[in-house]
Design a protein around this motif. Structure first.
Motif, short mmCIF file in Angstrom:
data_model
loop_
_atom_site.label_atom_id
_atom_site.label_comp_id
_atom_site.label_asym_id
_atom_site.label_seq_id
_atom_site.Cartn_x
_atom_site.Cartn_y
_atom_site.Cartn_z
N GLU A 50 -0.94 21.80 37.64
CA GLU A 50 -2.04 21.27 37.67
C GLU A 50 -2.44 19.89 38.05
O GLU A 50 -3.20 19.56 39.07
CB GLU A 50 -2.85 21.69 36.36
CG GLU A 50 -3.00 22.99 35.96
CD GLU A 50 -1.63 23.63 35.24
OE1 GLU A 50 -1.60 24.67 34.76
OE2 GLU A 50 -0.60 22.82 35.06
N ARG A 54 -3.80 18.56 41.70
CA ARG A 54 -5.12 17.58 41.85
C ARG A 54 -4.56 16.49 42.77
O ARG A 54 -5.45 15.82 43.55
CB ARG A 54 -5.32 16.84 40.33
CG ARG A 54 -6.09 18.15 39.64
CD ARG A 54 -6.74 17.36 38.38
NE ARG A 54 -7.41 18.43 37.52
CZ ARG A 54 -6.51 19.22 36.59
NH1 ARG A 54 -5.34 18.78 36.26
NH2 ARG A 54 -7.39 19.95 36.00
N ILE A 95 -9.68 24.43 39.68
CA ILE A 95 -9.21 23.17 40.51
C ILE A 95 -9.50 23.41 42.07
O ILE A 95 -10.26 22.67 42.67
CB ILE A 95 -7.75 22.68 40.29
CG1 ILE A 95 -7.53 22.48 38.67
CG2 ILE A 95 -7.57 21.48 41.21
CD1 ILE A 95 -6.26 22.30 38.35
#
Length: 130
Positions: A50, A54, A95
């Motif tokens: 994750e 990003r 996301i």
């Protein structure tokens, strides 16, 4: 065919490897973006998929903007994840949905055995237009 090479100073300088962060085909205005990773100038990486996603998306934004493009002009995105892509889909969905918003480019998720180095867990490449 004429092309313009894009190498933002904020991103990894790939000249030693013979690559650019993006290439624009100037007649059509197509932008081909190299795979973006969680790579800072010191090659520091985050330890989670994750976190790396990003940062890779932030780097993709930098490359797009330096090519005179934007998230809204993305046509296709390929996401490479070390391991089984489906194992991360639930965590990555918010996301990705937040990042791409209404742009909704064509997207492919691919699980791979390796990327450029053992620390890299995520790589995102794309095609856009200017």
């Amino acid at each position: 065919m004429n092309k313009k090479l894009i190498n933002p100073p904020e991103l990894f300088d790939g000249a030693v490897y013979g690559m650019s962060q993006a290439t624009i085909e100037t007649q059509s205005g197509l932008v081909f973006l190299s795979g973006q990773i969680d790579s800072q100038r010191q090659s520091e990486t985050k330890q989670s998929v994750e976190g790396q996603m990003r940062k890779a998306l932030a780097n993709l934004t930098i490359a797009l903007e330096n090519a005179g493009s934007s998230i809204d002009k993305l046509l296709q995105v390929r996401i490479y994840i070390r391991g089984e892509f489906g194992e991360y889909l639930e965590a990555l969905t918010p996301i990705l949905a937040n990042f791409f918003g209404e742009s909704r480019p064509a997207m492919t998720g691919i699980g791979v055995a390796s990327l450029a180095s053992p620390e890299i867990l995520v790589e995102v490449e794309a095609i856009a237009f200017c």
